[in-house]
Structure formats: structure tokens, C-alpha cells
Design an enzyme around this catalytic site. Structure first.
Site, PDB file in Angstrom:
ATOM      1  N   ARG A   1     -62.374 -26.456  18.292  1.00 38.26           N
ATOM      2  CA  ARG A   1     -61.123 -26.937  17.632  1.00 38.26           C
ATOM      3  C   ARG A   1     -59.858 -26.598  18.648  1.00 38.26           C
ATOM      4  O   ARG A   1     -58.725 -26.310  18.326  1.00 38.26           O
ATOM      5  CB  ARG A   1     -60.737 -25.779  16.449  1.00 38.26           C
ATOM      6  CG  ARG A   1     -61.937 -25.602  15.415  1.00 38.26           C
ATOM      7  CD  ARG A   1     -62.303 -27.092  15.008  1.00 38.26           C
ATOM      8  NE  ARG A   1     -61.688 -27.365  13.899  1.00 38.26           N
ATOM      9  CZ  ARG A   1     -61.634 -28.736  13.552  1.00 38.26           C
ATOM     10  NH1 ARG A   1     -62.234 -29.664  14.229  1.00 38.26           N
ATOM     11  NH2 ARG A   1     -60.797 -29.056  12.579  1.00 38.26           N
TER      12      ARG A   1
ATOM     13  N   GLY B   1     -62.954 -30.387  20.500  1.00 39.01           N
ATOM     14  CA  GLY B   1     -62.028 -30.379  19.226  1.00 39.01           C
ATOM     15  C   GLY B   1     -62.792 -30.209  17.907  1.00 39.01           C
ATOM     16  O   GLY B   1     -62.263 -30.324  17.037  1.00 39.01           O
TER      17      GLY B   1
ATOM     18  N   ASP C   1     -66.836 -31.424  27.479  1.00 37.38           N
ATOM     19  CA  ASP C   1     -66.539 -31.791  26.155  1.00 37.38           C
ATOM     20  C   ASP C   1     -67.908 -31.581  25.408  1.00 37.38           C
ATOM     21  O   ASP C   1     -69.081 -31.557  26.108  1.00 37.38           O
ATOM     22  CB  ASP C   1     -66.028 -33.043  26.059  1.00 37.38           C
ATOM     23  CG  ASP C   1     -65.831 -33.503  24.563  1.00 37.38           C
ATOM     24  OD1 ASP C   1     -65.388 -32.617  23.834  1.00 37.38           O
ATOM     25  OD2 ASP C   1     -66.137 -34.862  24.307  1.00 37.38           O
TER      26      ASP C   1
END
Length: 1315
Positions: free
Chosen positions: A913, A746, A407
Site C-alpha cells: 500500500r 501498492g 514491484d
């Protein structure tokens, strides 16, 4: 306006919508909703309950074939007719390993139960009969109306009914869902907003909601609300999802739509899987082979027994009578005996797969887990968090990782933006100049400064207040001087020309609203503010006025909530310099300038979007109307007034290039005055466009374009997106170790790309960076095809390692390259030619190391690794950035192969995203297609599904809660600890486990196959060579502790060496240390050992006589002799295998040898065993000692010779390093120093702080920023004149190597470690 930065999400798991699949809910009506049996709000992440624990856990454990095998063996041993060994020999170890594993699994699941209980017992305010009552989260049900207050977590997925903000607005933070900490806006229906916080009205609310079924789409919701005979459309902007946090909103009410496992957060969490290591899977396969080998020996012995009984045995029934079960007829009797012997040999030789193997494996893993937990070098003092192994079954898998999926937000970054530098009216602020050297100093977080010359091998000279002055390493003469300066520093002397100079952050305490954590070091800017510089005042006024930040008072302290960390950093900077943003209303903005309040009338906000890449505000004060704007520099520059600004534009452009070369996120600021009449006309047309039904966005953009022209440039800001400490170095070293690192986030594309450059996943020397952002299947297909063609062209005409590539790299490193702008038609990829930013190449380091010590760059620096494939050259690497909506199509079966074909040829992959489920799907794709060992690391709830999907899940104890940690297998506090977890603990665990298994199989085959050789001399009667007690305790006492010590403490090299030479990690990728071949070698070695162990003593004692004439050829004496030599051989063998000797190794190895004699005498003489006196007789005879010496020589000489030959002719890297350490310990050279992480960042100006879809800035070329250190010649002469201390080196640079290096650090050449 509120801009929701969410993207299209991934594949849905929702069922097709239809009349039979829709969800119907009536608010405040539990009886109606109960008929549908919707899930309540209770969550469960644990695997077991009290009732299901025993059966499920045993089922999992018996998936190990060895456990199942020993269960079957235990059943056979219960049959007296075929068993020559007591069942206790198998039952105790089997029960022990099952119990040990069960306790461990129960503890792990208990931790999950505790977390579930903590979440389920959180309190929520629910309306019951028009009154608010407090209930546990677990008691909340679908249809309930609940009240949330500021900073509270949302308990379930709810439809927003009303809020404390005007027009039914509320603000939420979605970090737990998508990793973004910027605020998002939600708005309820105006009809329901009118209820406010009237509990009576809300309690009487009886609207009926018809919506979609539970699914995992975070940014999609379809439904309708029927209330008071009206129907209202519902979408995602009216939904608050579980896991969000309410911000800047005093209170809000909502009706629960999805609860518990049906919430979108839980739908994206994935299932808890039972994880097994690749060694476990290999052992399962090998055990099948061992069982087949055992059965083949049993079959051979069965056939041989039948033949022997039929030919010979029937004539000896007077001495060896057949059992009553055996028929008297010779042929049938021989067959029955043979069949019984088959099972007897299966029991006798079962130790070829000992149950103690699994006991030992569990103990070793358990101990290794404690070594991870106790590692002080992975302890994070700031938060008091230590590393933790949350599972004990996966340690050796840490040494075989091939792909790392990370991440971004909170994992690679701190998610903290800091105002670093700025340029105002052509004047640059933020640089700190060293008064003695003239160098621009880089000030780090820890109060250290580094020079900004070309070198980056910074040498720290400690000065007052802990400041550190950096002296740079430059090629040639400067490099020689730097070495002398380094030596002088290490001798503790001060150096002429490098006098320490303290750097303290500026004192802002005169400002009552200053923030203690804000740090700025250039006093010129503060002086300009205090002197009332007009340009500086305009600059900070713009920062305080042009934004969408929301102010909030907490505990009497002003705090800001921003949609973007960038905006928060800019407003915070203005605040600390005396321009405090106080409050806003729909029509005004209030700021405080140097203690004086200023109120501005807010006439219009021209909001940001992905195409505009800027935002503006139009304000009025004292009759003057101004437009303030900020945005991407290229966008602002295109709209500047063309007259009277050329000099400022030129200087600001230089500063932009400089900031971009340092990897800072830049933003241009401008303004213009407006005439009231012209503005009124523009405002009228703006309102008409805002009310347009068709093409509203396009018309608004056109209106905005009209007024955002003829701007006056104020300056630019430079913000640093703070990485966690040590991220570039960690990524570099993991890449050099052969691991591919993918970032799955994200967050926005531009933010992800920025971080990619900052942490060196993306670099300027890459041949191409592809961007896949197509919205449709065909668009993505075309972009992937273009990417594949580009890779093919580059690999064909400029192959990896070619001289053209290398010379090109060197040319650009010396300022000869130019930057090409991407052509308009190539939106799928952005060409990145290496810019003319000078970066350290360490030419003198590379040359010296190659011909002298061959020492690699230490692991402390960001350039110490090659992030490409093992054998690929840096200059030709590729990278790819994939958007979430494009990834949906990439993961489609039709494009999956093409997608893999492209990404597997890329050095770096960034997916932005993406939804939590898409993260897991990417991990599963690599697991399935590459059969690779994967690791996922993250810190938020949005990373849970990825962590569960990977072979190894690592959670970071970050700022986004503990969801990731609780779902992980290992937890650490900072990303930088990952390299120690893998390169040290992971590698050691794999190395130890492999060595343990090789030795374990060797010793057990050496022990067990002796029975097979003896069978040929005992009529295949299943008679054992050894005493029954010896068989029972051989693996338990005599040989268990030494091999456990080996598995826990063994090291081939130290932890520092493991980090310094990441290539040591490479054997784990191909399972070199333990595989089928190594297993066969170990078993053949064991079989050969057993043959020698049996035949030499048998030949010696067969017709042997003692000097006093007594016969020595009895069974018990032979068994004692063979057992004793076997123990000596095992001890010698493990002593040869042990590289790292500790007290535990000495005690266990030599203690086990002693314990054999002690226990043998104790059992036979004290307890009264059948072999009493046998060992004593053997030890008193010279025959035994000659036999033992002869046997050991035959066994050990080939082993030692083979190992010496291999270490001479084909030494491993670890062997070369150990030899070099031994031979050079007395004169160890200091490790080469590594450059600052900041110097290698790309020359790319960041776009605006929010999301962009079409690029984020221009690539730039920066002139050389290397500076010659003033007075360096004088320093060199002064140092050289010191008697007996320093010897000046030649100032001419060493000859360049045939292939000049790329602008990164030298790679590790495994064959160049000179011994």
C-alpha cells in the site's frame, strides 16, 4: 456499493494550504485561467533540447576529473616553451571520448523525446463553444471540459461531471498509478450528472473550482465547486487521475483540474538523474591521487633540475645553452629553468592518466551492452521481446548490486488468477491421479505434471502430448531408487512403475460461452456437472451469483470486469462449467445454467470490508429467498449451522489444509434459506441502519451479523495467483548471491503476503513475520520496539546456526512441529512456527556432495538458494511487512533509525500500500544509510520514481504500459531474466572492467615512470626515453586492442557456472576485484616493471660495444630497446591475465606485438622518423636478445610464482571451479535436480480476495503428503538386472550429517568445492 481499495498515501510534497496557495479554475474559461499560468498538458521527460544539449552534456562529461584534467593538459601543450609533445597527442583522444559519449547520450535522449512526442500527440475530445473537437493531449489546458470513452486513458487529472452509468458512476483501472488492476468506482455530483452528454449544456458549464495545489497524494483531493449559487464539496471519489483507464463506462465528461507536470502521476515520477557507477566515482578519487602522484614526481624533478642546473648545468652552456627567457644569473636562471621543467614533466608523464582509459571504458561498456541485447537466453518468445541495455554507462554496476527493490503486480506475478481446485460437499476436485504410481500429479502450465510426493527433485519422463511424469527424490532408499530412475531416464529408457501417462486439459467446447484459455484437468468435476449433481450445481450457482463483477460485450464476446482478479477467476470458472453470468441490473442478476436462463431478483448486497472478510447477496427466485455468502474460511466456519454438517466440515477442513499447503488462495462458500417474513423485518432494520447519521458502519455490520448465521457449507475454492515463470528460483539464487530483496507494492497487504510466500520471500521456517500496520506515530513506535525486542530475544536464546534451531527445523520437517495461533494482543507480529508439511531436504544429496563432488544445487530450482544473510541460518530468519500508512511514520526522522535497525536484521521486507514516491523514499533511505548499490525493478508508471531513484533501474515490458521501460536503464521481458542479467552479464561486466583497469594502470605506470628513472641520467631536462611517435600511439595502437578484447570477452567461468554458483557474485559487494588496494598493487607493480625495464637495458648499453667495435650507448638505441621489451612485457602480461581465449584475443594480443614492429619500420623508413635504423641495429645484436630474456625473466618469474602460490594456498571459488571443470570434464556427474516450486509454499490459507487489515487466515499443520512410489522395488530390481548399465546402490540412507539441514536446499559452502 463501490469499495475503493486505496490506502493512505505517503508524505506530501504539497505546499501548505492557504488563501495564497489555493488553485482557482473556471470551467470553459481559458482567458480567466490563463492569468494564473497553470501548466499545460505538455509533458517532458527528456534531459536536453537542441540548444541545451552541447553545454549541458559537456558540463556532465567534465564532471569526470580525468576529462577536466586532460582539458587543462591540452591548454598547457599549446604553450611551446614548456611542451615537448605536440597538442594533437591529447586533443584527438579527448575529442574522441567526448564525441563518443555525446553521441550515446544524444541517442538515449532522442528515445525519450520520441516517447514524449507519442504521448503528447495522443488525441483528446475537447469542448469548444459547445462542440466537440479533437485536439492533441499537449493542447489540453486547465479548465477545459473533455470527453472520455471506454478503454481510453485519462488525459489529465479531471473532475468528473457526468457519465453514461446510472447515478453518475464510472469505473476506472489504476494500474499505471498503483499497480492494481481491479476496478475502482468514481461518482460525480448528481447536480452535474444531470447534464448527461448534452454538449451544449456542458459547453455552457461555468462552475468555479477552488482546490488544493498540485501534490503527489494519489488518494487525497480537497476542493469545492461553486455553481448556480451553490457550493459542493469535492473529494477524491470525484476525480479521475491521469494514467487511469476508463472501463465499463461508455463515456464520461470532466473538467481539467491539473495538467501536464502538475498531474499526480507526474508529481510521483521523480526527476531524471545522471547516474554514475561506483567504479566511476572510485576512478574520480583515484585520478586525484594519480594527479597528486604526478605532481610529486614533477616537484621532485623540478627541485632536482634546479639543483643540477645550479651545480652542473651552468658550466655546460656552451653545449646546452639556456633559453633566451632564462636569466643569465646562475641561481635565478636555475630557478626559471626548474619552473619550466615542472610543466614539461607534467606533459611528458601525463600518460600516467591516459585519456585513452576513458575511450576504452566507453568502448567496453558499449560492446557489453550489445552482448546483453544479443543474449538469446533473455529473449521472450511470447511477446517477441529481447533484453535491452538502454544505457551504456552502468554495466559493471550490475555486478555489485546489494539491494533489489521490486514491484509485485506484473513484475513478480502475471496478475492472472486461475481456478485450480475446489472441494464440494466434502469431495475434492482438481487433483489428477497417476493410474500407474498412485501419485497425485501436479500439472504445470506447460502441460507437464509433477508428482506430489515429498520429494521435489522431479525427474521428467516425456510422454504423449508432451506431458511429463515426475518421480520424486526421497531420503534413504527412495533416494537411491530415484537416482537409478534418473539414470534410466537419461539413458532414454522407459522405467517400470513410471510409465508416461498423458494429461490433457478438459474439453469445454460443448459450452458456447467457454473460454479457450481456461484449463482444468480433473474430469470428475465435469462429469458431476453433466450428471446434474445437486451440490455441484449449488456451488457453481453461488459463484455465478455472489459477486460484484460487471459484464460487458466486446466484439460479440462476453467479457467480465471485476474489482479483483480472484472474483474474475471464480466467475470465469462457473462460466466454463456451464453457469454463465449474463447481465445485472440494480435489481436483478441473470445467469444461464446449462443453456437455460435464470433471472434472480437482487434484494440486497452485503458488501465486503476488511473486518467482515466476506460478502453476501440475498436473492429471490420462484418465491424462495436465499442468502449466498463467500469469504475467508475461518470467518465462514464460525457462522456455520452446528447440526448435520460435521462430516462435511471435517473433510472440507482437510481439503483446506491441503490447498493451503500448496500455496493456493482459498475461499469458503455457504448459503442459507430465508423466510420472507423474517427477511422483511430484517430489511426494515437494515434500511434504518443505512440511513443512520452516526455509527452507520458499525450498525450495518451488526445488522449483517444477524442474518449471516446458521449457514450451510457448500465447499471451498482454491485459486492460484500465478507467478511469472521462474520467480522463486530467481529470488532464491539472487538471495544466495548475497542480494537483499524488498518488495514495494501498492497492492493490498494480504495479496502481497500471499505472493511473498509463493515466491519464497516468506517461508514457514522463519522465526517471526512482523506486521507493522499502526496508524499513529506512537503505534508504529511500539510495534517497531516489539519487533526489535523479539529479534533480540530470538538471537540471544536461539542464535543463528545453533543446534537447537537446526534440530527444531529437522523435527518439524519430519512432522513433529505444531502451529501456534497468534495471540490476540500481538497484532504487530505473527508467530510462524514451522508446520508439519514435509518438504524435501536432500539429505542424501547434501551428504554426497559434501564428500564427493561438493556440487551445489543447480540454479534451476527454488531451493537452490538461501534467502538470508550470507552467514545466517535459514531456520531463524525474520521477515517484516509494512503498510503504507505506517511507512509514513517509519520514514520520519524520529523513527528512521529504529526502522532501519529492524528491517536490516530481516531476511525479507515487504512494503504494501505504498505510493510511488514512498517507493523512491525507501530506496533513497537504503542508499543513504547503507551506502549500498541498489536496483529497482518494475513494470508500471507507479514504479518510475523508484526506478529513477535507484542506482540501476530495470523496467519490465509488461501489461501496464511502457512508462517503466522508458525510464529504466535496462529492460527485460520477465523477472526471471534478472538473474541472468545480474549473475551472468553483471558479474562478467564487473569482472572484466576490474581486470581491464588493473592491467591498464599497470601498463601505463610501467610505460610512464620510465621517464622518471631516465630523468636521473639526463639532468632532469624533460628529455623523453621514447620516440615521440611511440608515446603518441602506445595507448592507441600497441596496447589498446588486447585490453579491449579482455574487457569485452573475458570470462573466468561460463554462464552456466555463474548461474549454478550464485556465490561467485559475492566479490562485487565488497569491491574486491578493484579498489584502492588493488589499484596500489597495480601501480607498484607498474613502477617495479618500469624500473627493471629501464635499468637493465641502461646498464647493458651504457658502455656497451658491438662485436665490430661500434658504440651502442646512444639515446635512440636505448629508447628502441626499452620500448621493444616494454611491448613484449605487456603482451606476456595480458596473455597471463586472459582466462578465456577467443579468436579476437589471439588476433589482438599477438597482432599488437607484430604491429609494433610493422608500424615502427613503416614510420621510420617510409615516413622518415628520427629513430630510423635504431631498432634494426638492436635486433641484429645478440646483446638485445640476452637483455630481453633477462629482463622478462626478472619481471615474469615473481608474477607467475605469486599467482601459483595464491591459487594453491588461497584459491578463489572461480579458480576452484575452473580446476574442477578441467579435471572432471571427462566424468562430469549430472547436476542434482531441484524440487518443484509448489512444494515449499507455506501452509497459510489466503483470506478473501479483497483487502484485509487484520490478518488473512490461519496457519495450519498438514500431514505428510509423501507417498512411496508403488512398484519402486520392482523397478529397482529390473534396472539393476540390466547388464553393464546399472549398479544398484545400498538402500540404507547415508549417515546423517552432524547438523541436519533445514527444509530448504543445501547451502553453498564456498570452502567445500573439492579439487
Amino acid at each position: 456499493m463501490c469499495v475503493d481499495g486505496a490506502a493512505d498515501m505517503g508524505k506530501s510534497s504539497a505546499r501548505t494550504h492557504g488563501q495564497e496557495n489555493e488553485r482557482r479554475i473556471k470551467a470553459n474559461n481559458r482567458e480567466y485561467n490563463a492569468q494564473f499560468r497553470y501548466a499545460n498538458n505538455y509533458i517532458k521527460t527528456s534531459k536536453y533540447s537542441i540548444i541545451t544539449f552541447l553545454p549541458l552534456n559537456l558540463l556532465e562529461q567534465f564532471q569526470r576529473l580525468a576529462n577536466f584534467y586532460f582539458l587543462c593538459l591540452l591548454v598547457l601543450q599549446l604553450i611551446p616553451a614548456i611542451s615537448s609533445l605536440t597538442p594533437i597527442t591529447t586533443a584527438i583522444p579527448l575529442i574522441g571520448v567526448l564525441a563518443l559519449t555525446a553521441v550515446k547520450d544524444a541517442y538515449d535522449d532522442f528515445q525519450r523525446h520520441q516517447n514524449d512526442s507519442q504521448v503528447n500527440h495522443r488525441r483528446a475530445k475537447t469542448l469548444r463553444n459547445g462542440k466537440l473537437v479533437e485536439e492533441k493531449w499537449a493542447s489540453v489546458q486547465v479548465g477545459d471540459v473533455i470527453r472520455l470513452e471506454n478503454d481510453q486513458f485519462v488525459a489529465a487529472d479531471i473532475l468528473l461531471l457526468s457519465s453514461s452509468e446510472p447515478n453518475g458512476l464510472c469505473y476506472i483501472e489504476t494500474a499505471e498509478l498503483d499497480g492494481e488492476t481491479n476496478l475502482k468506482c468514481r461518482q460525480c455530483l448528481l447536480e452535474t450528472a444531470a447534464m448527461g452528454q448534452d454538449d451544449a449544456q456542458l459547453g455552457a458549464f461555468d462552475g468555479e473550482i477552488v482546490c488544493e495545489t498540485p501534490n503527489n497524494l494519489l488518494n487525497k483531493f480537497d476542493g469545492t465547486l461553486s455553481w448556480r449559487e451553490q457550493h459542493f464539496s469535492l473529494d477524491n471519489d470525484k476525480i479521475l487521475l491521469r494514467g487511469c483507464v476508463l472501463r465499463n463506462t461508455s463515456w464520461c465528461y470532466g473538467v481539467v483540474v491539473f495538467a501536464g507536470k502538475d498531474t499526480k502521476l507526474m508529481q510521483n515520477s521523480g526527476k531524471t538523474k545522471f547516474k554514475r557507477t561506483s567504479i566511476d566515482r572510485l576512478l574520480n578519487f583515484l585520478i586525484i591521487g594519480i594527479v597528486l602522484f604526478l605532481l610529486s614526481m614533477c616537484v621532485f624533478c623540478t627541485v632536482a633540475c634546479g639543483v643540477w642546473e645550479w651545480l652542473v648545468g651552468r658550466y655546460f652552456q656552451a653545449y646546452l645553452p639556456w633559453d633566451t627567457l632564462v636569466p643569465a644569473e646562475p641561481a635565478s636562471g636555475a630557478i626559471v629553468i626548474a619552473l619550466l621543467v615542472f610543466f614539461s614533466y607534467a606533459i611528458v608523464m601525463n600518460t600516467v592518466v591516459p585519456i585513452s582509459l576513458y575511450v576504452s571504458v566507453e568502448v567496453i561498456r558499449f560492446a557489453q551492452s550489445f552482448l546483453i541485447n544479443w543474449d538469446e537466453k533473455m529473449y521472450y518468445e511470447k511477446s517477441g521481446t529481447a533484453a535491452k541495455a538502454r544505457t551504456t554507462t552502468l554495466n559493471e554496476e550490475l555486478g555489485q548490486i546489494q539491494y533489489i527493490f521490486s514491484d509485485k503486480t506484473g513484475t513478480l506475478t502475471q496478475n492472472i488468477m486461475t481456478f485450480n481446485k475446489c472441494s464440494i460437499a466434502g469431495v475434492c476436485y482438481g487433483d489428477v491421479i497417476d493410474e500407474n504410481t498412485g501419485e497425485i500429479m501436479e500439472v504445470t502450465d506447460r502441460g507437464k505434471r509433477r508428482s506430489k510426493g515429498t520429494g521435489g527433485a522431479a525427474l521428467g519422463a516425456t510422454g504423449p502430448a508432451g506431458a511429463t511424469v515426475a518421480v520424486t527424490a526421497t531420503p534413504g532408499a527412495n533416494g537411491a531408487r530415484t537416482r537409478l530412475l534418473e539414470t534410466e531416464h537419461e539413458q532414454g529408457r522407459s522405467t517400470p512403475g513410471a510409465t508416461p501417462h498423458s494429461t490433457e486439459p478438459l474439453d469445454f467446447s460443448d459450452n458456447p460461452e467457454y473460454e479457450p484459455e481456461f484449463k482444468f484437468f480433473d474430469s470428475k468435476l465435469l462429469k458431476a456437472v453433466k450428471q446434474g449433481d445437486r451440490h455441484v450445481f449449488d456451488f457453481f450457482r453461488l459463484l455465478a451469483l455472489c459477486h460484484t463483477v460487471m459484464p460487458d460485450q466486446k466484439n460479440g464476446r462476453l467479457e467480465y470486469q471485476a474489482q479483483s482478479p480472484d472474483e474474475s477467476a471464480l466467475v470465469s470458472a462457473a462460466r466454463n462449467f456451464g453457469f454463465v453470468f449474463r447481465e445485472r441490473s440494480p435489481n436483478t442478476i441473470t445467469i444461464e445454467v446449462m443453456g437455460k436462463t435464470e433471472v434472480y431478483e437482487l434484494l440486497c448486497i452485503l458488501d465486503f470490508n476488511n473486518v467482515r472478510k466476506r460478502m453476501s447477496v440475498i436473492l429471490k427466485k420462484d418465491g424462495e429467498i436465499r442468502l449466498y455468502t463467500k469469504g475467508a474460511d475461518n470467518v465462514i466456519y464460525d457462522r456455520l449451522k452446528r447440526s448435520n454438517q460435521e462430516e462435511v466440515k471435517s473433510k472440507t477442513q482437510e481439503h483446506l489444509n491441503k490447498f493451503a499447503g500448496e500455496g493456493l488462495r482459498t475461499l469458503a462458500l455457504a448459503w442459507r434459506p430465508l423466510e420472507e417474513r423474517g427477511f422483511a423485518e430484517w430489511k426494515r432494520r437494515h434500511q434504518a441502519a443505512a440511513l443512520a447519521i452516526h455509527d452507520r458502519d458499525e450498525r450495518l455490520d451488526a445488522i449483517y451479523e444477524e442474518i449471516e448465521t446458521d449457514l450451510i457449507l457448500l465447499g471451498v475454492t482454491a485459486i492460484e495467483d500465478k507467478l511469472q515463470d521462474g520467480v522463486p528460483e530467481t529470488i532464491a539464487n539472487l538471495s544466495m548471491a548475497g542480494m537483499k530483496i524488498w518488495v514495494l507494492t501498492g497492492d493490498k497487504q494480504e495479496t502481497a503476503i500471499n505472493i511473498g510466500y509463493s515466491c519464497q520471500l516468506l517461508t514457514d521456517d522463519m522465526a517471526e513475520v512482523f506486521v507493522i500496520d499502526g496508524a499513529a506515530h506512537d503505534d508504529v513506535d511500539r510495534q517497531l520496539a516489539k519487533c526489535r525486542d523479539s529479534i533480540r530475544v530470538v538471537n540471544t536464546f536461539l542464535p543463528h546456526g545453533s543446534s537447537e534451531a537446526k534440530s527444531s527445523s529437522v523435527e518439524t520437517a519430519n512432522g513433529g512441529g505444531s502451529v501456534s495461533r497468534p495471540s490476540p494482543g500481538r497484532s504487530a507480529n505473527v508467530k510462524l512456527n514451522a508446520p508439519a508439511v514435509s518438504v524435501v531436504t536432500f539429505r542424501w544429496e547434501l551428504n554426497t556432495l559434501a564428500h564427493d563432488s561438493n556440487e551445489y544445487v543447480t540454479a534451476g530450482g527454488p531451493y537452490s538458494a538461501d534467502a538470508h544473510e550470507h552467514n545466517a541460518d535459514d531456520s531463524n530468519g525474520f521477515a517484516i511487512v509494512v503498510n503504507g500508512h505506517s511507512l509514513v511514520h517509519c520514514l520520519h526522522p524520529k523513527l528512521e533509525e529504529k526502522f532501519l535497525d529492524v528491517v536490516l536484521q530481516c531476511r525479507s521486507v515487504i512494503c504494501c500500500r505504498v505510493t510511488p514516491l514512498q517507493k523512491a523514499m525507501v530506496v533513497e533511505l537504503i542508499k543513504k544509510s547503507r551506502k549500498a548499490v541498489t536496483l529497482a525493478i518494475g513494470d508500471g508508471a507507479n514504479d518510475v520514481s523508484m526506478i529513477k531513484a535507484a542506482h540501476i533501474g530495470v523496467g519490465i515490458s509488461g501489461q501496464e504500459g511502457m512508462q517503466a521501460v522508458l525510464a529504466s536503464d535496462y529492460s527485460i521481458a520477465q523477472f526471471r531474466f534478472l538473474q541472468r542479467l545480474l549473475l551472468v552479464h553483471g558479474r562478467w561486466s564487473y569482472y572484466r572492467m576490474c581486470k581491464f583497469l588493473r592491467y591498464f594502470f599497470y601498463k601505463n605506470f610501467a610505460f610512464t615512470v620510465c621517464h622518471f628513472w631516465f630523468a636521473m641520467f639526463c639532468g632532469f631536462s624533460a628529455q623523453t626515453v621514447f620516440d615521440e611517435m611511440f608515446i603518441s600511439v602506445y595507448n592507441l595502437f600497441y596496447t589498446s586492442l588486447p585490453v579491449l578484447a579482455l574487457g569485452v570477452f573475458e570470462q573466468d567461468v561460463s554462464d552456466a557456472t555463474s548461474l549454478q554458483f550464485p556465490k561467485l557474485y559475492a566479490p562485487g559487494h565488497t569491491s574486491q576485484l578493484f579498489n584502492k588496494t588493488e589499484f596500489i598493487k597495480s601501480t607498484l607493480h607498474g613502477c617495479f616493471t618500469s624500473l627493471v625495464l629501464f635499468l637493465i637495458p641502461y646498464g647493458t648499453y651504457k658502455d656497451g660495444l658491438a662485436p665490430d667495435g661500434k658504440i651502442l650507448s646512444d639515446h635512440m638505441l636505448l629508447g628502441s630497446v626499452v620500448a621493444t621489451i616494454l611491448i613484449i612485457d605487456n603482451t606476456t602480461q595480458i596473455a597471463l591475465d586472459t582466462t578465456y581465449w577467443t579468436v579476437f584475443n589471439h588476433v589482438t594480443i599477438w597482432g599488437s606485438l607484430v604491429s609494433y614492429f610493422v608500424l615502427d619500420y613503416f614510420y621510420n623508413y617510409v615516413i622518415g622518423g628520427p629513430y630510423v635504423g635504431s631498432l634494426t641495429v638492436a635486433l641484429t645484436q645478440a646483446t638485445f636478445w640476452f637483455t630481453a630474456v633477462l629482463t622478462m625473466m626478472i619481471l615474469m618469474v615473481p608474477v607467475v610464482s605469486w599467482r601459483l602460490a595464491c591459487s594453491r594456498r588461497r584459491p578463489t571459488l572461480a579458480e576452484r571451479l575452473r580446476a574442477r571443470t578441467r579435471w572432471r570434464r571427462a566424468a562430469a556427474a549430472p547436476a542434482p535436480r531441484t524440487p518443484s516450486a509448489r512444494r515449499a509454499r507455506r501452509s497459510v490459507r489466503s483470506g478473501y480476495a479483497f483487502a484485509h487489515q487484520e490478518g488473512f487466515g490461519r496457519l495450519i499443520t498438514s500431514g505428510k503428503i509423501m507417498r512411496r512410489i508403488p512398484h519402486a522395488d520392482a523397478a529397482l530390481s529390473a534396472l539393476a538386472s540390466l547388464p553393464g548399465k546399472f549398479h544398484p546402490r545400498s538402500s540404507t540412507p547415508p549417515p546423517s550429517p552432524p547438523s541436519p539441514p533445514s527444509p530448504r536446499a543445501p547451502k553453498q559452502d564456498l570452502d567445500s568445492v573439492d579439487l
